[in-house]
Design an enzyme around this catalytic site. Structure first.
Site, PDB file in Angstrom:
ATOM      1  N   HIS A  38      46.036  45.630  35.577  1.00 42.86           N
ATOM      2  CA  HIS A  38      46.955  44.510  35.373  1.00 42.86           C
ATOM      3  C   HIS A  38      46.184  43.349  34.745  1.00 42.86           C
ATOM      4  O   HIS A  38      44.986  43.165  35.030  1.00 42.86           O
ATOM      5  CB  HIS A  38      47.529  44.007  36.702  1.00 42.86           C
ATOM      6  CG  HIS A  38      48.699  44.764  37.213  1.00 42.86           C
ATOM      7  ND1 HIS A  38      48.971  44.891  38.566  1.00 42.86           N
ATOM      8  CD2 HIS A  38      49.691  45.425  36.580  1.00 42.86           C
ATOM      9  CE1 HIS A  38      50.071  45.603  38.732  1.00 42.86           C
ATOM     10  NE2 HIS A  38      50.527  45.926  37.538  1.00 42.86           N
ATOM     11  N   CYS A  51      47.471  38.771  43.427  1.00 49.26           N
ATOM     12  CA  CYS A  51      48.412  39.875  43.651  1.00 49.26           C
ATOM     13  C   CYS A  51      49.380  39.562  44.796  1.00 49.26           C
ATOM     14  O   CYS A  51      50.528  39.989  44.768  1.00 49.26           O
ATOM     15  CB  CYS A  51      47.657  41.171  43.959  1.00 49.26           C
ATOM     16  SG  CYS A  51      46.895  41.943  42.525  1.00 49.26           S
TER      17      CYS A  51
END
Length: 264
Positions: A163, A257
Site C-alpha cells: 500500500h 493503517c
C-alpha cells in the site's frame, strides 16, 4: 491541528490468512497485546486533542482494525473501498454504512478496486495514489472525478510496501516523507519533482513500517522502532510521538493503517 479520525478496536484481530508478505498464519498474533497497543494509539491521538470516532468491529473480519483501508474522505465526500481480496471484501460495505448512518450524504460506492487511504493520501491540493499491488489505476480516475481533486499516480514495486501508506506519508499539506526503493524509477522522479524538500527514509525504518505514520502538520505519531526517521523528523522541526504497534505489524499494519482521517 485538530483532526477527526475513525478507528476500529481490534476485538476480532487475528492473523488467519496471508495476503501480504508480513502475514504468517502459523505464527499468528496475540489479540490481547494488539488491543493494548491499539488503545495506546487511540490515547495518543486523544492526548494530542484529536477527535476519535469508533466503528463497531465485525466478527469474521480480523483486518477491520485497519480503518484507513475502509474509505477516502475529502471535503466531506466519502469514496468507498472495494477490496482486492475476498477475505476483506465485506469491510467496504461496513465502512460505507457507518458513514451513511452518521449523516454523510455524499457517499460513492466504488466501481473499481481500491483500498481507501491505504493507497490514497491527501495533501492540500493533490491526492497521491498508489497502484501496483492492490488499487486498480482506474480507481484513481474514478476518485478524481468524484472528489474533484487532482490525483497523481505512483507505481509501487516492492511487495513489502503493498500500500502507498506503507512507503509514504504526508508531513503536512505540501510535503511528504517516503522510501524511494518502494517506487518505480518514474515515480521516484515524480516525487523528486513534486517534493524536492521531502524527508527521505532508509530501508531499515521503512521495513518496520516507520512510514506508516500519521502527522497533523507539526506532530508525527510513528512506530517506535523507526529510530533514524524519528531523528530526521526532529531535525525538520516535527514533534515525534513514538507508539508500539508490533503486534498489529504482524498483519502489515501500523499507526496509519489503524487511522482513517475524516476530512470535512
Amino acid at each position: 491541528m485538530t483532526r477527526h479520525y475513525l478507528m476500529c478496536r481490534p476485538d476480532y484481530f487475528a492473523v488467519e490468512y496471508a495476503i501480504n508478505p508480513w502475514m504468517d498464519p502459523e505464527a499468528g498474533a496475540d489479540r490481547e497485546v494488539a488491543i493494548r497497543q491499539w488503545e495506546g494509539l487511540k490515547s495518543a491521538y486523544e492526548e494530542l486533542g484529536h477527535q476519535v470516532s469508533l466503528i463497531d468491529p465485525v466478527e469474521g473480519l480480523p483486518d477491520m482494525v485497519f480503518a484507513a483501508n475502509g474509505a477516502l474522505v475529502v471535503g466531506g465526500r466519502v469514496y468507498g473501498a472495494r477490496f482486492t481480496h475476498r477475505e476483506r471484501a465485506a469491510e467496504g460495505p461496513a465502512y460505507l454504512k457507518w458513514f451513511t448512518d452518521n449523516g454523510y450524504d455524499r457517499v460513492h460506492a466504488a466501481a473499481f478496486t481500491n483500498e481507501g487511504e491505504g493507497d490514497f493520501l491527501t495533501l492540500d491540493h493533490v491526492v497521491l495514489a498508489g497502484t501496483g499491488f492492490r488499487t486498480d489505476i482506474t480507481a484513481h480516475k474514478e476518485a478524481q472525478e468524484f472528489l474533484g481533486r487532482p490525483v497523481v499516480t505512483l507505481q509501487l514495486v516492492d511487495p513489502r510496501f503493498y500500500h502507498l501508506d506503507t512507503a509514504l506519508f504526508p508531513l503536512n499539506g505540501h510535503n511528504v516523507a517516503y522510501f524511494p526503493g518502494a517506487f518505480s524509477a518514474g515515480s521516484q522522479e515524480v516525487l523528486e519533482n513534486l517534493f524536492p524538500d521531502a524527508v527521505i527514509a532508509d530501508e531499515d525504518d521503512a521495513t518496520v513500517l516507520g512510514l506508516n505514520a500519521v502527522s497533523d502538520g507539526t506532530r508525527v505519531v510513528i512506530n517506535a522502532e523507526a529510530a533514524n526517521l524519528q531523528l530526521e523528523l526532529k531535525r525538520h522541526g516535527f514533534e515525534v510521538i513514538p507508539v508500539e504497534l508490533s503486534e498489529l505489524r504482524k498483519a502489515g499494519g501500523g499507526p496509519k493503517c489503524c487511522t482513517l482521517e475524516i476530512r470535512g
